[in-house]
Design an enzyme around this catalytic site. Structure first.
Site, mmCIF file in Angstrom:
data_model
loop_
_atom_site.group_PDB
_atom_site.id
_atom_site.type_symbol
_atom_site.label_atom_id
_atom_site.label_comp_id
_atom_site.label_asym_id
_atom_site.label_seq_id
_atom_site.Cartn_x
_atom_site.Cartn_y
_atom_site.Cartn_z
ATOM 1 N N HIS A 166 -21.276 -9.896 8.805
ATOM 2 C CA HIS A 166 -20.000 -10.409 8.285
ATOM 3 C C HIS A 166 -20.162 -11.840 7.803
ATOM 4 O O HIS A 166 -20.009 -12.790 8.567
ATOM 5 C CB HIS A 166 -18.930 -10.334 9.374
ATOM 6 C CG HIS A 166 -17.536 -10.597 8.892
ATOM 7 N ND1 HIS A 166 -16.435 -10.336 9.681
ATOM 8 C CD2 HIS A 166 -17.053 -11.106 7.734
ATOM 9 C CE1 HIS A 166 -15.345 -10.669 9.014
ATOM 10 N NE2 HIS A 166 -15.698 -11.153 7.829
ATOM 11 N N HIS A 206 -19.212 -14.466 4.279
ATOM 12 C CA HIS A 206 -18.514 -14.657 3.010
ATOM 13 C C HIS A 206 -19.053 -15.895 2.308
ATOM 14 O O HIS A 206 -19.424 -16.880 2.959
ATOM 15 C CB HIS A 206 -17.008 -14.836 3.232
ATOM 16 C CG HIS A 206 -16.326 -13.677 3.874
ATOM 17 N ND1 HIS A 206 -16.233 -12.443 3.267
ATOM 18 C CD2 HIS A 206 -15.685 -13.556 5.075
ATOM 19 C CE1 HIS A 206 -15.559 -11.620 4.066
ATOM 20 N NE2 HIS A 206 -15.229 -12.273 5.166
ATOM 21 N N ARG A 244 -15.545 -14.650 -0.875
ATOM 22 C CA ARG A 244 -14.632 -15.325 0.059
ATOM 23 C C ARG A 244 -13.388 -14.469 0.261
ATOM 24 O O ARG A 244 -12.650 -14.184 -0.677
ATOM 25 C CB ARG A 244 -14.262 -16.698 -0.503
ATOM 26 C CG ARG A 244 -13.372 -17.530 0.379
ATOM 27 C CD ARG A 244 -13.239 -18.946 -0.176
ATOM 28 N NE ARG A 244 -12.804 -18.926 -1.579
ATOM 29 C CZ ARG A 244 -12.903 -19.970 -2.391
ATOM 30 N NH1 ARG A 244 -13.454 -21.100 -1.965
ATOM 31 N NH2 ARG A 244 -12.469 -19.892 -3.637
ATOM 32 N N SER A 290 -10.406 -14.874 1.759
ATOM 33 C CA SER A 290 -9.069 -15.404 1.511
ATOM 34 C C SER A 290 -8.763 -15.532 0.028
ATOM 35 O O SER A 290 -7.592 -15.599 -0.368
ATOM 36 C CB SER A 290 -8.911 -16.764 2.191
ATOM 37 O OG SER A 290 -9.840 -17.700 1.659
ATOM 38 N N HIS A 299 -10.763 -5.334 5.460
ATOM 39 C CA HIS A 299 -10.561 -6.792 5.444
ATOM 40 C C HIS A 299 -9.453 -7.162 4.469
ATOM 41 O O HIS A 299 -9.575 -6.939 3.270
ATOM 42 C CB HIS A 299 -11.860 -7.488 5.038
ATOM 43 C CG HIS A 299 -11.999 -8.881 5.573
ATOM 44 N ND1 HIS A 299 -11.022 -9.846 5.428
ATOM 45 C CD2 HIS A 299 -13.002 -9.481 6.264
ATOM 46 C CE1 HIS A 299 -11.422 -10.971 6.004
ATOM 47 N NE2 HIS A 299 -12.616 -10.771 6.529
ATOM 48 N N TYR A 315 -5.018 -11.620 9.597
ATOM 49 C CA TYR A 315 -6.291 -10.918 9.747
ATOM 50 C C TYR A 315 -6.284 -10.044 10.999
ATOM 51 O O TYR A 315 -6.642 -8.863 10.965
ATOM 52 C CB TYR A 315 -7.453 -11.907 9.829
ATOM 53 C CG TYR A 315 -7.905 -12.517 8.524
ATOM 54 C CD1 TYR A 315 -7.078 -12.552 7.407
ATOM 55 C CD2 TYR A 315 -9.166 -13.083 8.406
ATOM 56 C CE1 TYR A 315 -7.495 -13.125 6.219
ATOM 57 C CE2 TYR A 315 -9.599 -13.660 7.221
ATOM 58 C CZ TYR A 315 -8.758 -13.678 6.130
ATOM 59 O OH TYR A 315 -9.184 -14.248 4.960
ATOM 60 N N HIS A 347 -13.512 -9.079 13.137
ATOM 61 C CA HIS A 347 -12.861 -9.996 14.072
ATOM 62 C C HIS A 347 -12.712 -9.345 15.451
ATOM 63 O O HIS A 347 -11.687 -9.463 16.114
ATOM 64 C CB HIS A 347 -11.499 -10.442 13.525
ATOM 65 C CG HIS A 347 -11.553 -10.735 12.048
ATOM 66 N ND1 HIS A 347 -10.849 -10.008 11.115
ATOM 67 C CD2 HIS A 347 -12.282 -11.645 11.341
ATOM 68 C CE1 HIS A 347 -11.120 -10.465 9.897
ATOM 69 N NE2 HIS A 347 -11.994 -11.456 10.005
ATOM 70 N N GLU A 366 -19.086 -14.504 10.617
ATOM 71 C CA GLU A 366 -18.186 -15.059 9.595
ATOM 72 C C GLU A 366 -18.334 -16.586 9.533
ATOM 73 O O GLU A 366 -17.356 -17.322 9.476
ATOM 74 C CB GLU A 366 -16.735 -14.655 9.871
ATOM 75 C CG GLU A 366 -15.851 -14.699 8.643
ATOM 76 C CD GLU A 366 -14.443 -14.180 8.904
ATOM 77 O OE1 GLU A 366 -13.770 -13.852 7.922
ATOM 78 O OE2 GLU A 366 -14.019 -14.096 10.069
ATOM 79 N N ARG A 419 -14.248 -23.347 11.808
ATOM 80 C CA ARG A 419 -15.481 -24.053 11.458
ATOM 81 C C ARG A 419 -15.826 -25.192 12.403
ATOM 82 O O ARG A 419 -16.864 -25.825 12.241
ATOM 83 C CB ARG A 419 -15.370 -24.603 10.032
ATOM 84 C CG ARG A 419 -15.056 -23.542 9.001
ATOM 85 C CD ARG A 419 -15.114 -24.085 7.590
ATOM 86 N NE ARG A 419 -14.684 -23.084 6.614
ATOM 87 C CZ ARG A 419 -14.794 -23.222 5.306
ATOM 88 N NH1 ARG A 419 -15.308 -24.329 4.796
ATOM 89 N NH2 ARG A 419 -14.376 -22.270 4.492
#
Length: 341
Positions: free
Chosen positions: A8, A10, A71, A73, A178, A194, A223, A284, A290
């Site tokens: 996973h 992106h 990505r 989002s 997703h 999500y 997730h 992810e 982050r």
């Protein structure tokens, strides 16, 4: 020797020109004008974004490979219509293909789909075929709610989706379920939308019998499966109340969860509740969360640490890090075998 495969990832830090073109595309649609041509982006620009972010962290954290997609989002199929969604998906997927071409030993491509809320799956089928057959991709991201947070689409068990599933089965590729950005002000994207969508997708599958029609169809619910592992007893009980077979029989030969869960107790619970064969390593990284966890001093999304710390056998750890992912993504397995791995 065990490979560490992150299922996973992106492309979250992109060349500036790509994001600028997206804004121009949206503005052109709003003004009723054609979008400008897609810009020239050099290999060096792509290398710079990857080497400073995902590639650096893959090396620092001791992984080997990431399954890489656009990505999440920014997939945003609710923006515009098919005249916007199709070229946007193509541009994003082409960029992923270029990353894979530049770093073929480290990345494998997974595509986004042009799922405009008003459209059927025809364009998505075409894009899946293009990405698998022409770009060498190994899977796709399937959005169960293209409207962006209002859940107006039919459930995943509805025949609306069947033509797409037929193509997935034909190509032998899995889908990660997703969603994208939220346009519902009551629903934060990564904290609420999500996880809610992950849970809703599982419940939709529980209410139907999709895998009787598609016994080789494979879904990854990301997730950590949303709320599902934490409420496993609830879902087992609901299956019983709905006169469905056990979850092991009904779903768990076809449904898998990743490890994008950002604390040790959560990973412990996932591994304790969900069968080892259904868990795929994922992080992810450079995604939803982050920062550094002040209680550990490590990044929240450094999920390999949590798998390393699990009280499981070496065989079970190998399954999470490599074996399960190669089984769920047979096109990846074939690529690795061709490299002697």
């Amino acid at each position: 020797m065990m490979m560490i495969i992150d299922c996973h990832g992106h492309y979250t830090v992109l060349p500036k020109a790509h994001d600028e073109w997206r804004e121009q595309q949206k503005a052109a649609f709003k003004a009723g004008q054609p979008a400008p041509p897609y810009p020239e982006i050099s290999d060096d620009e792509i290398r710079e974004t990857i080497e400073a972010n995902q590639l650096r962290l893959i090396k620092e954290r001791g992984a080997d490979m990431t399954i890489f997609s656009p990505r999440a989002s920014a997939m945003a199929p609710h923006v515009g219509d098919q005249s916007v969604a199709v070229p946007w998906a193509q541009a994003c997927n082409n960029l992923i293909a270029r990353v894979v071409d530049l770093f073929p030993e480290t990345f494998a491509g997974v595509c986004m789909l042009p799922q405009s809320p008003e459209a059927d799956m025809t364009s998505s089928i075409a894009e899946l075929e293009r990405c698998v057959n022409e770009l060498g991709f190994i899977g796709c991201n399937l959005n169960p709610d293209p409207g962006g947070g209002h859940f107006k689409h039919p459930p995943l068990t509805d025949r609306f989706w069947y033509p797409f599933y037929e193509k997935m089965v034909e190509l032998d590729v899995p889908a990660m379920i997703h969603v994208s950005g939220s346009c519902n002000p009551a629903m934060h994207a990564t904290g609420a939308y999500y996880l809610a969508a992950d849970t809703i997708a599982f419940m939709q599958l529980l209410q139907g019998n999709l895998f009787a029609d598609f016994p080789t169809l494979r879904f990854i619910i990301p997730h950590g499966g949303g709320a599902v592992p934490y409420h496993w007893g609830r879902f087992r009980g609901l299956a019983d109340m709905l006169k469905q077979p056990s979850l092991d029989t009904l779903l768990m030969n076809n449904v898998f969860f990743d490890t994008c869960v950002y604390h040790q107790p959560g990973i412990n619970l996932l591994a304790d509740v969900i069968d080892n064969k259904n868990i795929l390593f994922g992080s992810e990284m450079v995604g939803a969360v982050r920062g550094i966890d002040p209680t550990t001093g490590h990044y929240f999304d450094d999920t390999k640490r949590y798998i390393d710390a699990l009280d499981i056998s070496d065989q079970e750890r190998h399954a999470i890090f490599e074996g399960n992912t190669r089984r769920v993504f047979p096109r990846l397995d074939a690529k690795l075998k061709a490299r002697g791995l």
